[in-house]
Motif scaffolding. Structure first.
Motif, PDB file in Angstrom:
ATOM      1  N   THR A  75     -20.816   9.916  19.357  1.00 51.13           N
ATOM      2  CA  THR A  75     -22.110   9.857  20.039  1.00 51.13           C
ATOM      3  C   THR A  75     -22.469  11.190  20.674  1.00 51.13           C
ATOM      4  O   THR A  75     -23.626  11.633  20.611  1.00 51.13           O
ATOM      5  CB  THR A  75     -22.115   8.742  21.107  1.00 51.13           C
ATOM      6  OG1 THR A  75     -21.885   7.490  20.471  1.00 51.13           O
ATOM      7  CG2 THR A  75     -23.453   8.685  21.827  1.00 51.13           C
ATOM      8  N   GLY A  76     -21.484  11.861  21.273  1.00 45.27           N
ATOM      9  CA  GLY A  76     -21.741  13.177  21.859  1.00 45.27           C
ATOM     10  C   GLY A  76     -22.168  14.186  20.813  1.00 45.27           C
ATOM     11  O   GLY A  76     -23.134  14.941  21.004  1.00 45.27           O
ATOM     12  N   PHE A  77     -21.450  14.216  19.683  1.00 43.85           N
ATOM     13  CA  PHE A  77     -21.796  15.107  18.576  1.00 43.85           C
ATOM     14  C   PHE A  77     -23.193  14.778  18.061  1.00 43.85           C
ATOM     15  O   PHE A  77     -24.010  15.672  17.798  1.00 43.85           O
ATOM     16  CB  PHE A  77     -20.765  14.953  17.457  1.00 43.85           C
ATOM     17  CG  PHE A  77     -21.071  15.740  16.216  1.00 43.85           C
ATOM     18  CD1 PHE A  77     -20.685  17.069  16.100  1.00 43.85           C
ATOM     19  CD2 PHE A  77     -21.732  15.151  15.147  1.00 43.85           C
ATOM     20  CE1 PHE A  77     -20.963  17.800  14.955  1.00 43.85           C
ATOM     21  CE2 PHE A  77     -22.021  15.870  13.997  1.00 43.85           C
ATOM     22  CZ  PHE A  77     -21.636  17.193  13.899  1.00 43.85           C
ATOM     23  N   GLY A  78     -23.468  13.473  17.916  1.00 42.39           N
ATOM     24  CA  GLY A  78     -24.780  13.058  17.425  1.00 42.39           C
ATOM     25  C   GLY A  78     -25.904  13.484  18.348  1.00 42.39           C
ATOM     26  O   GLY A  78     -26.910  14.037  17.904  1.00 42.39           O
ATOM     27  N   ILE A  79     -25.723  13.242  19.647  1.00 38.27           N
ATOM     28  CA  ILE A  79     -26.756  13.614  20.617  1.00 38.27           C
ATOM     29  C   ILE A  79     -27.024  15.113  20.577  1.00 38.27           C
ATOM     30  O   ILE A  79     -28.185  15.549  20.663  1.00 38.27           O
ATOM     31  CB  ILE A  79     -26.340  13.186  22.037  1.00 38.27           C
ATOM     32  CG1 ILE A  79     -26.367  11.661  22.167  1.00 38.27           C
ATOM     33  CG2 ILE A  79     -27.269  13.812  23.088  1.00 38.27           C
ATOM     34  CD1 ILE A  79     -25.810  11.148  23.480  1.00 38.27           C
ATOM     35  N   SER A  80     -25.970  15.905  20.438  1.00 38.89           N
ATOM     36  CA  SER A  80     -26.146  17.365  20.443  1.00 38.89           C
ATOM     37  C   SER A  80     -27.036  17.820  19.293  1.00 38.89           C
ATOM     38  O   SER A  80     -27.860  18.731  19.466  1.00 38.89           O
ATOM     39  CB  SER A  80     -24.779  18.072  20.380  1.00 38.89           C
ATOM     40  OG  SER A  80     -24.119  17.791  19.170  1.00 38.89           O
ATOM     41  N   VAL A 119     -31.603  16.888  13.585  1.00 42.25           N
ATOM     42  CA  VAL A 119     -30.850  16.591  12.365  1.00 42.25           C
ATOM     43  C   VAL A 119     -30.839  15.077  12.186  1.00 42.25           C
ATOM     44  O   VAL A 119     -30.287  14.353  13.025  1.00 42.25           O
ATOM     45  CB  VAL A 119     -29.407  17.124  12.451  1.00 42.25           C
ATOM     46  CG1 VAL A 119     -28.618  16.732  11.199  1.00 42.25           C
ATOM     47  CG2 VAL A 119     -29.412  18.639  12.631  1.00 42.25           C
ATOM     48  N   VAL A 120     -31.454  14.600  11.120  1.00 41.40           N
ATOM     49  CA  VAL A 120     -31.637  13.161  10.928  1.00 41.40           C
ATOM     50  C   VAL A 120     -30.301  12.424  10.857  1.00 41.40           C
ATOM     51  O   VAL A 120     -30.125  11.373  11.482  1.00 41.40           O
ATOM     52  CB  VAL A 120     -32.461  12.895   9.650  1.00 41.40           C
ATOM     53  CG1 VAL A 120     -32.578  11.390   9.404  1.00 41.40           C
ATOM     54  CG2 VAL A 120     -33.849  13.511   9.771  1.00 41.40           C
ATOM     55  N   SER A 121     -29.332  12.953  10.116  1.00 41.11           N
ATOM     56  CA  SER A 121     -28.046  12.271   9.960  1.00 41.11           C
ATOM     57  C   SER A 121     -27.313  12.119  11.292  1.00 41.11           C
ATOM     58  O   SER A 121     -26.466  11.229  11.439  1.00 41.11           O
ATOM     59  CB  SER A 121     -27.156  13.017   8.962  1.00 41.11           C
ATOM     60  OG  SER A 121     -26.868  14.331   9.417  1.00 41.11           O
ATOM     61  N   ALA A 122     -27.650  12.971  12.264  1.00 40.49           N
ATOM     62  CA  ALA A 122     -26.993  12.898  13.579  1.00 40.49           C
ATOM     63  C   ALA A 122     -27.331  11.600  14.304  1.00 40.49           C
ATOM     64  O   ALA A 122     -26.582  11.155  15.173  1.00 40.49           O
ATOM     65  CB  ALA A 122     -27.389  14.100  14.438  1.00 40.49           C
ATOM     66  N   TRP A 123     -28.464  10.991  13.952  1.00 38.18           N
ATOM     67  CA  TRP A 123     -28.796   9.686  14.527  1.00 38.18           C
ATOM     68  C   TRP A 123     -27.740   8.669  14.128  1.00 38.18           C
ATOM     69  O   TRP A 123     -27.405   7.757  14.892  1.00 38.18           O
ATOM     70  CB  TRP A 123     -30.177   9.232  14.073  1.00 38.18           C
ATOM     71  CG  TRP A 123     -31.300   9.986  14.711  1.00 38.18           C
ATOM     72  CD1 TRP A 123     -31.880  11.139  14.260  1.00 38.18           C
ATOM     73  CD2 TRP A 123     -31.982   9.650  15.922  1.00 38.18           C
ATOM     74  NE1 TRP A 123     -32.876  11.551  15.119  1.00 38.18           N
ATOM     75  CE2 TRP A 123     -32.967  10.642  16.146  1.00 38.18           C
ATOM     76  CE3 TRP A 123     -31.863   8.605  16.829  1.00 38.18           C
ATOM     77  CZ2 TRP A 123     -33.814  10.623  17.236  1.00 38.18           C
ATOM     78  CZ3 TRP A 123     -32.722   8.574  17.928  1.00 38.18           C
ATOM     79  CH2 TRP A 123     -33.674   9.589  18.116  1.00 38.18           C
ATOM     80  N   GLY A 124     -27.211   8.795  12.907  1.00 41.61           N
ATOM     81  CA  GLY A 124     -26.161   7.894  12.449  1.00 41.61           C
ATOM     82  C   GLY A 124     -24.894   8.061  13.257  1.00 41.61           C
ATOM     83  O   GLY A 124     -24.230   7.072  13.619  1.00 41.61           O
ATOM     84  N   THR A 126     -24.720   9.131  16.330  1.00 41.11           N
ATOM     85  CA  THR A 126     -25.012   8.608  17.665  1.00 41.11           C
ATOM     86  C   THR A 126     -24.887   7.093  17.700  1.00 41.11           C
ATOM     87  O   THR A 126     -24.238   6.522  18.585  1.00 41.11           O
ATOM     88  CB  THR A 126     -26.427   9.017  18.102  1.00 41.11           C
ATOM     89  OG1 THR A 126     -26.565  10.445  18.033  1.00 41.11           O
ATOM     90  CG2 THR A 126     -26.715   8.559  19.526  1.00 41.11           C
ATOM     91  N   MET A 127     -25.517   6.423  16.732  1.00 42.92           N
ATOM     92  CA  MET A 127     -25.491   4.965  16.684  1.00 42.92           C
ATOM     93  C   MET A 127     -24.094   4.432  16.395  1.00 42.92           C
ATOM     94  O   MET A 127     -23.677   3.420  16.952  1.00 42.92           O
ATOM     95  CB  MET A 127     -26.479   4.466  15.630  1.00 42.92           C
ATOM     96  CG  MET A 127     -27.937   4.765  15.944  1.00 42.92           C
ATOM     97  SD  MET A 127     -28.437   4.096  17.558  1.00 42.92           S
ATOM     98  CE  MET A 127     -28.196   2.338  17.273  1.00 42.92           C
TER      99      MET A 127
END
Length: 265
Positions: A75-80, A119-124, A126-127
């Motif tokens: 989630t941290g990586f995704g949020i960034s 980055v769209v894939s980062a939403w994945g 995060t979720m």
């Protein structure tokens, strides 16, 4: 100083809403990339499940503990990269003289640069981390609040370290390889039990690659709350943000404009 922080937060929120509305124009692509990343990350659960089915613990960590590391780091990586999607492009922009547009705008250049994309894939990512945490702990307000808080601090530390590394390109030229290496180190060290690391590596995890404050300490706090450790995580987060800003703006003095002229018809 406080006013500048408020302006930066407002800018980040503006870009977040703008980028979200942009990606939602292509909902099918957004959903495919998001759920594709969730499925990709889920494959690692089976790896760890099989491993812990044969051993009781690794470095003092059980299956749930390792999954907690994964949930916060994911989630941290995704949020960034959801909020700061331009992180990976800073060196290229510096070397190609592409910062001019951002420097001419009446906004904080660094916030403006890193927030201008998502980055769209980062939403994945995060979720995935959020879903994994809820599956492990259920929906409890206190633990969920701590999880979200520490996911944000992990994202800020991660982004700050990356910005700091990219800023070296003002002095040393192309450092994309170094940035890639540091990124891999932060991710790799964050998803394995802390107990397997010792000696010099242990000190590195507290300093240059601060995964202790990104995931290890937050996992401890969520399981057994400690105000002292919580304050330590917040202070380290603020410290890394300051380091990133100082490094970037000192390097910016050496920046050479690309003199790019863009004609819009």
């Amino acid at each position: 100083m406080l006013m500048e922080v408020k302006k930066s937060i407002k800018l980040i929120m503006f870009y977040f809403r703008f980028n979200l509305s942009s990606v939602m124009e292509y909902r099918v692509s957004f959903l495919v990339q998001t759920f594709g990343m969730i499925l990709n990350n889920s494959a690692f659960i089976f790896f760890w499940w099989i491993l812990f089915d044969n051993v009781r613990s690794i470095g003092g960590y059980g299956f749930k503990d390792v999954m907690m590391l994964w949930s916060i780091m994911s989630t941290g990586f995704g949020i960034s990269f959801v909020a700061f999607g331009n992180l990976s492009n800073i060196t290229r922009m510096i070397l190609n003289g592409e910062l001019d547009t951002y420097l001419l705008q009446p906004k904080d250049p660094l916030s403006n640069i890193i927030c201008s994309k998502t980055v769209v894939s980062a939403w994945g990512d995060t979720m995935y981390g959020l879903i994994l945490f809820i599956v492990l702990n259920g929906v409890h307000i206190k633990s969920l609040f701590l999880f979200i808080t520490f996911s944000i601090t992990a994202a800020l530390i991660f982004a700050s370290v990356i910005v700091t590394c990219h800023s070296i390109s003002f002095y040393a030229g192309n450092v994309d390889s170094l940035v890639g290496l540091i990124t891999e180190f932060m991710i790799s060290f964050s998803i394995y039990p802390e107990g397997i690391f010792s000696g010099v590596i242990k000190y590195v995890l507290y300093t240059a690659i601060p995964t202790v404050f990104m995931v290890y300490m937050p996992v401890e706090i969520i399981s057994k709350f400690s105000m002292g450790k919580t304050i330590a995580v917040i202070l380290v987060t603020v410290l890394w943000i300051i380091i990133a800003y100082i490094t970037f703006y000192r390097g910016l003095k050496k920046y050479e404009s690309g003199n790019l002229i863009i004609n819009k018809l």
